[in-house]
Motif scaffolding. Structure first.
Motif, PDB file in Angstrom:
ATOM      1  N   GLY A 130       0.765  -1.234   0.000  1.00 48.19           N
ATOM      2  CA  GLY A 130       0.000   0.000   0.000  1.00 48.19           C
ATOM      3  C   GLY A 130       0.795   1.284   0.000  1.00 48.19           C
ATOM      4  O   GLY A 130       0.235   2.358   0.239  1.00 48.19           O
ATOM      5  N   LEU A 131       2.101   1.232  -0.273  1.00 49.77           N
ATOM      6  CA  LEU A 131       2.918   2.454  -0.286  1.00 49.77           C
ATOM      7  C   LEU A 131       2.900   3.147  -1.635  1.00 49.77           C
ATOM      8  O   LEU A 131       2.946   4.376  -1.718  1.00 49.77           O
ATOM      9  N   VAL A 132       2.856   2.380  -2.706  1.00 50.71           N
ATOM     10  CA  VAL A 132       3.049   2.937  -4.047  1.00 50.71           C
ATOM     11  C   VAL A 132       1.764   3.574  -4.557  1.00 50.71           C
ATOM     12  O   VAL A 132       0.715   2.926  -4.622  1.00 50.71           O
ATOM     13  N   VAL A 133       1.855   4.859  -4.923  1.00 54.62           N
ATOM     14  CA  VAL A 133       0.702   5.552  -5.500  1.00 54.62           C
ATOM     15  C   VAL A 133       0.869   5.782  -6.997  1.00 54.62           C
ATOM     16  O   VAL A 133      -0.092   6.102  -7.684  1.00 54.62           O
ATOM     17  N   ASP A 134       2.083   5.614  -7.504  1.00 54.57           N
ATOM     18  CA  ASP A 134       2.319   5.677  -8.947  1.00 54.57           C
ATOM     19  C   ASP A 134       3.457   4.717  -9.285  1.00 54.57           C
ATOM     20  O   ASP A 134       4.632   5.053  -9.121  1.00 54.57           O
ATOM     21  N   PRO A 135       3.132   3.532  -9.760  1.00 51.64           N
ATOM     22  CA  PRO A 135       4.172   2.546 -10.047  1.00 51.64           C
ATOM     23  C   PRO A 135       4.975   2.908 -11.288  1.00 51.64           C
ATOM     24  O   PRO A 135       4.427   3.367 -12.294  1.00 51.64           O
TER      25      PRO A 135
END
Length: 474
Positions: free
Chosen positions: A310-315
């Motif tokens: 749940g950390l990545v907001v734009d891979p």
């Protein structure tokens, strides 16, 4: 990879209606605009050398190289003879008063910036400087200096002797990236990196008006990251910023940099990957992902890790020369916004020369969380023409402004859902080298965008350092 998928779905729906994107904008609110009101000169002969594609006086990650407090603006820089200087002026004044603080720059390394902070609890100005994976120099003013600027003379006697600790508190022998942040209660925190690029951790210290306390590390360098090319077992988290909003939430966007170049398609690229986001509601003691799940405890054994969900907001994989330490800001509702930049896939799926490819094809993107809690991303249609960083601010109406290298300014309105980006100032006549240092604190205080820039030079020939002011919509 599972850790990427939790928020990627939200970004897949990034094209939404302007009303949803803006959240709070009203039709009557003015759109973005800048009116140039003046330029002042800090130093006609500031030190100039290029390292890591940047300048020591104008690195965009230099949080609070320029700040405003109680009607006065403050700036820090190194002179041609390497002296660390702090200047001040009353807002709107055309001249600056300067003081040498007793330290000279050790190396020609653009990481060795000077950062400022204000401890509201006792009215002191704090400086941390000259550090890149080694020791630092710390200077603080007498108590009350910032609370009574008109009544107290601006002289070297108002500052204490340079120290290699925080009043006796030794943090680490490998210290980099000092960033001061003021807590809602008036305490002062210092964010910094322990260890080295590709294998480092973020940490916090805190000053309560009496003494410094080391809160400890909160991000981890361990864990395994695997790309389509290879794996890496060490890294560091590069922060795009660390800032409190009006409600006291502490926000931080970041990107990871891997130690092992095997994760890239080409050795000429850079191992940065993914844009992540965390926040803290207890003054940086615990950290949560976008869903509100605790993912790290400062000073504890459980730290924010590349393997947390749940950390990545734009891979984004490491093949696009993603920039580290770019920029972030929060809007009037406490929603986080960031600028990130990289080479989009339409220009190829493998950057082979980090500087050349970013300069030729790099683009900046505006990433933000909207009122419904989903993440959106908009490409800003302005070529970077540079490998360097772009800064972000929002005005009182939540209009967004991107300040590009060379002092160019683009803006987008909250009412449009940030879909109407356009150039507002093209940087003509500035002769700016590249990155600029923003006064993040001034925007809310008097509706003025101030930034510091240095004129282009060659070799190590000193050049002029300026502050330029723009009035934003009232």
């Amino acid at each position: 990879m599972h850790r990427r998928t939790l928020l990627a779905a939200a970004l897949a729906g990034a094209v939404v209606t302007p009303a949803l994107a803006s959240g709070t904008a009203r039709a009557a609110d003015p759109g973005p605009s800048v009116t140039r009101t003046g330029t002042t000169t800090l130093d006609n002969q500031a030190i100039f050398f290029v390292s890591y594609d940047g300048l020591v006086n104008n690195n965009a990650f230099q949080k609070n190289g320029l700040l405003t407090y109680k009607g006065y603006q403050y700036a820090v820089w190194y002179t041609a003879d390497r002296n660390a200087v702090v200047g001040r002026r009353a807002l709107g004044a055309s001249t600056w008063s300067t003081v040498k603080v007793g330290h000279t720059l050790r190396y020609n390394d653009s990481h060795n910036v000077i950062s400022m902070g204000v401890s509201k609890a006792d009215g002191r100005l704090h400086l941390n400087m000259d550090s890149h994976s080694d020791g630092f120099t710390y200077v603080k003013s007498v108590a009350g200096l910032m609370d009574n600027p008109a009544g107290l003379s601006w002289t070297a006697s108002r500052f204490g002797a340079p120290q290699s600790t925080l009043d006796g508190l030794a943090l680490t022998s490998q210290f980099t990236y000092p960033q001061f942040i003021s807590t809602p209660e008036g305490r002062l925190q210092l964010s910094y990196r322990v260890a080295v690029s590709g294998n480092g951790r973020n940490a916090l210290a805190e000053y309560d008006g009496t003494k410094w306390t080391n809160l400890g590390e909160w991000s981890s360098s361990t864990g395994t990251y695997t790309s389509e090319h290879g794996s890496s077992t060490a890294r560091n988290m590069y922060l795009h910023g660390i800032d409190y909003d009006r409600s006291g939430r502490l926000h931080s966007f970041f990107t990871w940099r891997e130690q092992n170049g095997a994760v890239m398609c080409s050795s000429g690229g850079i191992t940065n990957h993914d844009t992540g986001y965390v926040y803290s509601d207890d003054r940086g003691r615990t950290w949560r992902n976008n869903a509100g799940t605790v993912v790290g405890v400062t000073g504890g054994s459980d730290k924010v890790s590349v393997n947390n969900a749940g950390l990545v907001v734009d891979p984004l994989n490491p093949d696009h020369s993603l920039m580290n330490q770019e920029s972030q800001f929060t809007d009037s509702a406490g929603r986080p916004h960031a600028i990130i930049s990289y080479v989009p896939g339409r220009f190829g799926q493998c950057t082979t020369n980090y500087v050349t490819d970013r300069t030729r094809n790099g683009r900046a993107f505006h990433v933000r969380r909207n009122a419904s809690g989903t993440w959106q991303k908009t490409e800003i249609p302005v070529p970077l023409n540079s490998s360097q960083r772009t800064k972000l601010i929002l005005d009182k109406y939540d209009n967004a402004y991107a300040i590009f290298p060379f002092g160019r300014i683009a803006g987008a309105s909250a009412a449009s859902g940030y879909t109407d980006w356009k150039i507002l100032f093209d940087g003509s006549g500035l002769n700016a080298f590249g990155e600029v240092v923003i006064d993040e604190t001034r925007v809310a205080q008097d509706g003025v965008l101030s930034f510091m820039y240095q004129e282009k030079s060659s070799g190590t020939t000193p050049s002029a350092l300026h502050v330029i002011d723009f009035r934003l919509p009232a």
